[in-house]
Design a protein around this motif. Sequence first.
Motif: not given
Length: 501
Positions: A327, A345, A347, A351, A355, A359
Motif C-alpha cells: 500500500r 491509517v 482502522v 479492516p 490492515k 495491526s
Amino acid sequence: MTAVATLLDRITGRFTMYRLMTIVLGALLVLALILSASGQLFYSPVALLASAAVAIAVTWGASRLLGLLFRVPVHGESSIITGLLVFFLLLPTAEPVGLAIIGLAALLAAASKFAIAVGGRHLLNPAAAGVFLVTLTGAGAEGWWVATPQMLPLVVIGAILVLWRTRTHLVGLTFMALATVFIVLGLVRFGTDPLVALGQALGSYPIVFLGAFMLSEPLTLPPRRRQQLVVAAVVAVLFALPLFVTISFGTFNLSQAFALLVGNLVAAALAIPVGLTLRYRGSRPVGSDAVEYRFGVSRPPRRAHRPGQYLELQLPGVRGDVRGSRRHLSIVSGPEDPGEVRVAVRVPERPSAFKRALSSMEPGAIARATWVGGDFVLPDDRDAPVVLIAGGIGVTPFVAELGAGRDAVLVVRARSYDELIYRDEIERSGARVVLVSPDTGESLPAGWTRVDELEGALAAVPDIASREAYVSGAPLFVDRSRGALRAAGVKRIRTDRFSGY
C-alpha cells in the motif's frame, strides 16, 4: 475537469496499481485474441496463447525460485505483469524455438529484478531488460507488436487509467508528446506527409504503451517530479534517435527497450532508488479510529524522507486481500530522525487483510518500503505563507510541519473536535486552525475557529488568496476543495489524493 477526475478516482481507487496493470494488460491480451480470431491481427490465437503462457509461467516461476534463493519476498502480481509485458514486446509464435526465446527473455527479466538492484529495488524495467539482453544474444529481436492501430484505442484507455492511478500522468504525457514530435519529424525527413506521419507515430510506434505501462513504473523513477521529467525527455530522444542516426555494434542496435533502460540508469544517477528494510517498533492511537505505526530503518538513506512524501509498504503474511500486500502510505515523521519512519491509517470496524496484518505485527517484525518519494512537500522557506486543507486522515502529511515558525493555516475537516486525528499534536503546535465540523458541542483551544462548511472555512482566512494551498484527503474532498480555493482566488494549489487502502 473535476467530474472527470472524480470518475477516474472512483474507477482506479478500487484497485492497487498492480491489480489495475494486470487487468489492463489482460484486457489487451483478450482484445488481441479477438482481433486474431476475426482475421484483423497477423498472429494466430494459438501463437498468442502459447507465447503469453510461456512468458507468464517462466517469469512467475523464475521469480519464485530466485526469491527463495535470495531469501526475499516475491510479489506474484508484479511477476505476472512482467510476463505480460515480455509477451507484448516479442513477436508471438507457436514454434518451439521462438517460445524458447520468449522463455529466455522472461527468465532474464525475472533475474534482473534480483541481480540489478540497489537496496532491494531493481534499477531497470525487468521486461525491457530481459528483451534487450535477448536481442544482444542475436537469438531474437524486439517486436512491440502491441503497437498496431487496432489495439490503440484500448491501449489509450488503459494508459489513462494506469497513469492516473500511479499519479505519473505528467511524466507519461511528457514522454508521449516529445516522442511523437520527434518521430513525426524523423518520418517527414524521409518524405512522409506530416498527417500520415502523425498517424504512423501513434498507431505503429509503441509511444503510448511504453509511456504508460513501462516508463511510469514507480520503482524505476526518481522520487521528484522534475527528475522524472528529465528521464521522460531522455527516453523520448533515444526512442526516436534511430530515425536520425544509425548506431550499431555487432548485435547491438538502438531500440525502444534500450531507450527505456538508459532512462532507468539516468533515474538511478539522479537519485539512487531507495528500498528500506523496516523493523516494527510499535503503534499508538492518534484518533478514535486511526492508529500510528512506527518502524525503525536499518540503513537510513542518504536523502532523508520528508513529511508529505509517501512510501510503498510491503507486509509479510497478507492473505486474502484482493489489493495485495503493498500500500502507498503518506509519511508522518520528519527528517530529524532518519532512523524512524511513521505512518498512520484509519482502522474501520471491518479492516482489510492488509490492515489486519499491520495491526497484528509484533515488535521486531520485518517489513519493507519498496519505494519512497513524492513531491507533496511544503516549501523549504518556512516564511512562505501556506494554507493546508485536510480531510480526515489527509491531515497526516501536515502534522510534522505545523508550528516552529511555519506561516501556515490548517483547515481540517472532522466529524468533531474529539475525533480529529492527531488532535493533541495539532494543538501543541500552536498553529492557526479552522475546524470544519457540524458538531458544536466541545469548546475549542484558543485561536481555533469552527465552521460548518468548507467555503466558510476559507472565508475565515482573510489572506487566503496570497497563500499557496496544499490539499490532502479523499478524492471527492480534494476536488471540492480545489474548486472552492479557485473561487476564493487561490492560484497555486497542490493536491494529494488518498484513494483508500
